[in-house]
Design an enzyme around this catalytic site. Sequence first.
Site, PDB file in Angstrom:
ATOM      1  N   ASP A  18       0.492  -1.357  -0.086  1.00 47.63           N
ATOM      2  CA  ASP A  18       0.232   0.305  -0.273  1.00 47.63           C
ATOM      3  C   ASP A  18       0.849   1.150   0.231  1.00 47.63           C
ATOM      4  O   ASP A  18       0.339   2.568  -0.395  1.00 47.63           O
ATOM      5  CB  ASP A  18      -0.542   0.120   1.071  1.00 47.63           C
ATOM      6  CG  ASP A  18      -0.773  -0.126   2.858  1.00 47.63           C
ATOM      7  OD1 ASP A  18       0.700  -0.078   2.917  1.00 47.63           O
ATOM      8  OD2 ASP A  18      -0.987  -0.166   3.547  1.00 47.63           O
ATOM      9  N   SER A  19       2.040   1.283   0.048  1.00 50.90           N
ATOM     10  CA  SER A  19       2.918   1.809  -0.208  1.00 50.90           C
ATOM     11  C   SER A  19       2.943   3.064  -1.872  1.00 50.90           C
ATOM     12  O   SER A  19       3.188   3.883  -1.814  1.00 50.90           O
ATOM     13  CB  SER A  19       4.628   1.821  -0.143  1.00 50.90           C
ATOM     14  OG  SER A  19       4.956   1.142  -1.388  1.00 50.90           O
ATOM     15  N   ASP A  71      -0.852  -6.112  -0.478  1.00 48.33           N
ATOM     16  CA  ASP A  71      -1.277  -5.746   1.312  1.00 48.33           C
ATOM     17  C   ASP A  71      -2.579  -5.145   1.645  1.00 48.33           C
ATOM     18  O   ASP A  71      -3.334  -4.565   0.253  1.00 48.33           O
ATOM     19  CB  ASP A  71      -0.317  -3.945   1.365  1.00 48.33           C
ATOM     20  CG  ASP A  71       0.553  -4.512   1.564  1.00 48.33           C
ATOM     21  OD1 ASP A  71       1.113  -5.287   2.189  1.00 48.33           O
ATOM     22  OD2 ASP A  71       1.627  -3.209   1.202  1.00 48.33           O
ATOM     23  N   LYS A 123      -2.040  -9.022   3.073  1.00 51.96           N
ATOM     24  CA  LYS A 123      -0.747  -9.166   3.856  1.00 51.96           C
ATOM     25  C   LYS A 123      -1.533  -7.800   4.791  1.00 51.96           C
ATOM     26  O   LYS A 123      -1.869  -7.223   4.961  1.00 51.96           O
ATOM     27  CB  LYS A 123       0.870  -8.141   3.651  1.00 51.96           C
ATOM     28  CG  LYS A 123       1.683  -7.312   4.914  1.00 51.96           C
ATOM     29  CD  LYS A 123       3.126  -7.919   4.069  1.00 51.96           C
ATOM     30  CE  LYS A 123       3.372  -6.057   4.074  1.00 51.96           C
ATOM     31  NZ  LYS A 123       2.834  -4.868   4.162  1.00 51.96           N
ATOM     32  N   GLU A 156      -0.777  -5.412   8.519  1.00 52.28           N
ATOM     33  CA  GLU A 156      -0.057  -5.026   9.417  1.00 52.28           C
ATOM     34  C   GLU A 156      -0.887  -4.854  11.902  1.00 52.28           C
ATOM     35  O   GLU A 156      -1.832  -5.283  11.638  1.00 52.28           O
ATOM     36  CB  GLU A 156      -0.080  -3.658   9.660  1.00 52.28           C
ATOM     37  CG  GLU A 156       0.172  -3.340   8.120  1.00 52.28           C
ATOM     38  CD  GLU A 156       0.918  -2.240   8.248  1.00 52.28           C
ATOM     39  OE1 GLU A 156       0.401  -0.709   9.198  1.00 52.28           O
ATOM     40  OE2 GLU A 156       0.970  -1.448   7.010  1.00 52.28           O
ATOM     41  N   GLU A 185       9.070  -4.221   9.910  1.00 55.88           N
ATOM     42  CA  GLU A 185      10.217  -3.303   9.235  1.00 55.88           C
ATOM     43  C   GLU A 185      10.668  -1.774  10.726  1.00 55.88           C
ATOM     44  O   GLU A 185       9.834  -1.577  11.704  1.00 55.88           O
ATOM     45  CB  GLU A 185       8.688  -2.238   9.336  1.00 55.88           C
ATOM     46  CG  GLU A 185       9.227  -1.055   7.997  1.00 55.88           C
ATOM     47  CD  GLU A 185       8.061  -0.882   7.465  1.00 55.88           C
ATOM     48  OE1 GLU A 185       7.548  -1.272   6.759  1.00 55.88           O
ATOM     49  OE2 GLU A 185       8.212   0.996   6.496  1.00 55.88           O
TER      50      GLU A 185
END
Length: 273
Positions: free
Chosen positions: A52-53, A91, A121, A123, A191
């Site tokens: 999602d970057s 993501d 993915k 978080e 991260e």
Amino acid sequence: MSSSRGETERVTGRDFQTRKARGERLVVVTAYDALFGKLVDESGADCVLVGDSVGNLLAGYETTLPVTLEQMIYHARSTRAGVKRALLVVDMPFLTYQVSPQRALLNCGRVMQETGADAVKLEGAKENILAAVRAVTGAGIPVMGHLGFTPQSALTLGGSRVQARDADGAKQIVEDAKALEAAGVFSIVLELVPAKVAARVTEAVSVPTIGIGAGASCDGQVLVLHDLLGLNEGFSPKFLKRYASMAAEVRDAVSRFGSEVRARSYPDDDHSF
Ligand code: KIV
């Protein structure tokens, strides 16, 4: 490695486990479209992450929070068109998996059905996330976890900063990684975590850890493609190594094109019908 899509040997989540067991490093790179997905796949990466970057890199958002499920589906489907061999992970964007395990399962299922992705993915490792991971993996969808600096929580984490710096933080991230493993993830991104803490996490779990700003002991490394290509000049964290200077190359190529158009030397006879 299995090969359910024709002749190409495809990387699977199970291959991730085997690689860790054999001590072989995993290579993960982001991509958001078919063209770069194909190039990354052809370069031999084990996994392509539709991060999602994309919100920061392509949409120009300050954070990943505005990224929508529709945007991720569009980019994941585009990337799938180029990626034939590497494991394709997508993501899940903000608020698509935190609210309830049922919503998480429906949204992850939609991503899998509409994009052809191999995994998703999520978080974090708070109880709501663990419940979501259990629901999603319980339905047969492979899940990658993400600990340390989790960009969707940037506002509560005080911006992009190294996490788990003190003893309590280090203990917590090891516990979180174990909880994610128990919930069923097949790997965990770490991260912005001190290298020694990432090494402890990597020792503590049997699933591979994939580091970004987390030192050399992780089982694999991930970088954002636009960062490693040197396309994103404004972003220079300590962990980032640029393997090309493509921003300069783009400016140079476009400016040479402009000069030749203005000088009427392009198109010449060789480039005309
Ligand atoms: O969104 C993303 O690109 C990511 C990587 C930085 C791990 O989550």
